[in-house]
Design a protein around this motif. Structure first.
Motif, mmCIF file in Angstrom:
data_model
loop_
_atom_site.group_PDB
_atom_site.id
_atom_site.type_symbol
_atom_site.label_atom_id
_atom_site.label_comp_id
_atom_site.label_asym_id
_atom_site.label_seq_id
_atom_site.Cartn_x
_atom_site.Cartn_y
_atom_site.Cartn_z
ATOM 1 N N VAL A 196 0.867 -1.180 0.000
ATOM 2 C CA VAL A 196 0.000 0.000 0.000
ATOM 3 C C VAL A 196 0.899 1.224 0.000
ATOM 4 O O VAL A 196 1.733 1.383 0.889
ATOM 5 N N VAL A 197 0.727 2.069 -0.996
ATOM 6 C CA VAL A 197 1.542 3.274 -1.102
ATOM 7 C C VAL A 197 0.651 4.476 -0.811
ATOM 8 O O VAL A 197 -0.411 4.631 -1.433
ATOM 9 N N GLY A 198 1.073 5.282 0.141
ATOM 10 C CA GLY A 198 0.300 6.465 0.492
ATOM 11 C C GLY A 198 0.121 7.381 -0.700
ATOM 12 O O GLY A 198 1.020 7.543 -1.528
ATOM 13 N N GLU A 199 -1.070 7.948 -0.780
ATOM 14 C CA GLU A 199 -1.401 8.857 -1.878
ATOM 15 C C GLU A 199 -1.605 10.259 -1.305
ATOM 16 O O GLU A 199 -2.665 10.552 -0.748
ATOM 17 N N PRO A 200 -0.576 11.107 -1.418
ATOM 18 C CA PRO A 200 -0.689 12.454 -0.861
ATOM 19 C C PRO A 200 -1.582 13.341 -1.727
ATOM 20 O O PRO A 200 -1.438 13.384 -2.944
ATOM 21 N N ARG A 201 -2.509 14.013 -1.089
ATOM 22 C CA ARG A 201 -3.440 14.884 -1.802
ATOM 23 C C ARG A 201 -3.544 16.226 -1.084
ATOM 24 O O ARG A 201 -3.351 16.311 0.116
ATOM 25 N N GLN A 202 -3.871 17.231 -1.860
ATOM 26 C CA GLN A 202 -4.145 18.557 -1.310
ATOM 27 C C GLN A 202 -5.540 18.524 -0.673
ATOM 28 O O GLN A 202 -6.297 17.576 -0.859
ATOM 29 N N MET A 203 -5.888 19.567 0.044
ATOM 30 C CA MET A 203 -7.200 19.637 0.687
ATOM 31 C C MET A 203 -8.347 19.558 -0.326
ATOM 32 O O MET A 203 -9.404 19.031 -0.025
ATOM 33 N N ASP A 204 -8.129 20.070 -1.534
ATOM 34 C CA ASP A 204 -9.182 20.026 -2.554
ATOM 35 C C ASP A 204 -9.233 18.691 -3.295
ATOM 36 O O ASP A 204 -10.013 18.515 -4.223
ATOM 37 N N GLY A 205 -8.373 17.741 -2.895
ATOM 38 C CA GLY A 205 -8.374 16.412 -3.516
ATOM 39 C C GLY A 205 -7.397 16.256 -4.662
ATOM 40 O O GLY A 205 -7.193 15.152 -5.156
ATOM 41 N N SER A 206 -6.776 17.343 -5.091
ATOM 42 C CA SER A 206 -5.812 17.250 -6.189
ATOM 43 C C SER A 206 -4.503 16.631 -5.676
ATOM 44 O O SER A 206 -4.193 16.713 -4.487
ATOM 45 N N PRO A 207 -3.735 16.008 -6.579
ATOM 46 C CA PRO A 207 -2.469 15.386 -6.154
ATOM 47 C C PRO A 207 -1.481 16.423 -5.626
ATOM 48 O O PRO A 207 -1.434 17.556 -6.101
ATOM 49 N N SER A 208 -0.682 16.020 -4.649
ATOM 50 C CA SER A 208 0.342 16.928 -4.126
ATOM 51 C C SER A 208 1.548 16.908 -5.063
ATOM 52 O O SER A 208 1.639 16.087 -5.969
ATOM 53 N N GLU A 209 2.492 17.798 -4.794
ATOM 54 C CA GLU A 209 3.681 17.909 -5.632
ATOM 55 C C GLU A 209 4.515 16.634 -5.623
ATOM 56 O O GLU A 209 5.169 16.299 -6.605
ATOM 57 N N SER A 210 4.513 15.898 -4.521
ATOM 58 C CA SER A 210 5.346 14.692 -4.422
ATOM 59 C C SER A 210 4.798 13.523 -5.229
ATOM 60 O O SER A 210 5.486 12.520 -5.420
ATOM 61 N N GLU A 211 3.594 13.635 -5.748
ATOM 62 C CA GLU A 211 2.996 12.541 -6.517
ATOM 63 C C GLU A 211 3.826 12.197 -7.755
ATOM 64 O O GLU A 211 3.916 11.025 -8.134
ATOM 65 N N ALA A 212 4.462 13.178 -8.359
ATOM 66 C CA ALA A 212 5.296 12.911 -9.539
ATOM 67 C C ALA A 212 6.445 11.965 -9.183
ATOM 68 O O ALA A 212 6.753 11.038 -9.941
ATOM 69 N N PHE A 213 7.066 12.157 -8.017
ATOM 70 C CA PHE A 213 8.146 11.269 -7.570
ATOM 71 C C PHE A 213 7.611 9.873 -7.266
ATOM 72 O O PHE A 213 8.255 8.870 -7.551
ATOM 73 N N ILE A 214 6.434 9.828 -6.683
ATOM 74 C CA ILE A 214 5.833 8.534 -6.343
ATOM 75 C C ILE A 214 5.526 7.746 -7.609
ATOM 76 O O ILE A 214 5.736 6.528 -7.660
ATOM 77 N N GLN A 215 5.055 8.407 -8.644
ATOM 78 C CA GLN A 215 4.740 7.714 -9.899
ATOM 79 C C GLN A 215 5.981 7.069 -10.510
ATOM 80 O O GLN A 215 5.927 5.946 -11.008
ATOM 81 N N VAL A 216 7.109 7.757 -10.445
ATOM 82 C CA VAL A 216 8.369 7.189 -10.942
ATOM 83 C C VAL A 216 8.737 5.958 -10.116
ATOM 84 O O VAL A 216 9.104 4.913 -10.658
#
Length: 137
Positions: A54-74
């Motif tokens: 299970v990999v944590g999915e960081p999101r902003q308060m509005d539900g949009s992906p956080s900046e670190s999501e790009a690193f997680i995708q790699v």
């Protein structure tokens, strides 16, 4: 049955939590430097039967992906190649760091130990794992 691992992925270090083989109890396992994470996971999966990561999915308060999501995708692309037989899922991780800090405070942990970000990451991973277990049960 197989264990479930959870990751609180960070650019510098990643907190890791794991269930028991019956998938009942979530416990902190370790915090590793992120550049060593894939090698750590490959070794761990060789030693222990792991069904799901299970990999944590960081999101902003509005539900949009956080900046670190790009690193997680790699990272996820490399993880799928390295461990193709392990199921990989995502779990919302909003507020886990705040909850981890609150847990330390309420548990009476001294301020110096609460400053240990590796400990906070490990607790955050445990919270991610527990949220996932609650979701699937």
């Amino acid at each position: 049955m197989g264990r479930i691992l959870a990751l609180d992925y960070g650019i510098k270090r990643t907190g890791i939590a794991v269930t028991d083989p019956l998938q009942i109890i979530a416990s902190g396992l370790n915090t590793v430097e992120t550049h060593n994470l894939l090698a750590f996971l490959v070794r761990y999966v060789k030693e222990e039967k792991v069904k799901t990561i299970v990999v944590g999915e960081p999101r902003q308060m509005d539900g949009s992906p956080s900046e670190s999501e790009a690193f997680i995708q790699v990272f996820l692309k490399g993880l799928k190649v390295a461990l193709p037989t392990v199921n990989i899922v995502r779990q919302d991780e909003r507020f886990t760091s705040k909850m981890a800090n609150r847990t330390l405070i309420e548990g009476g942990t001294k301020k110096k130990k609460r400053m240990n970000k590796a400990l906070v990451d490990e607790i955050s991973a445990t919270l991610i794992l527990q949220a996932y277990l609650n979701r699937i049960q």
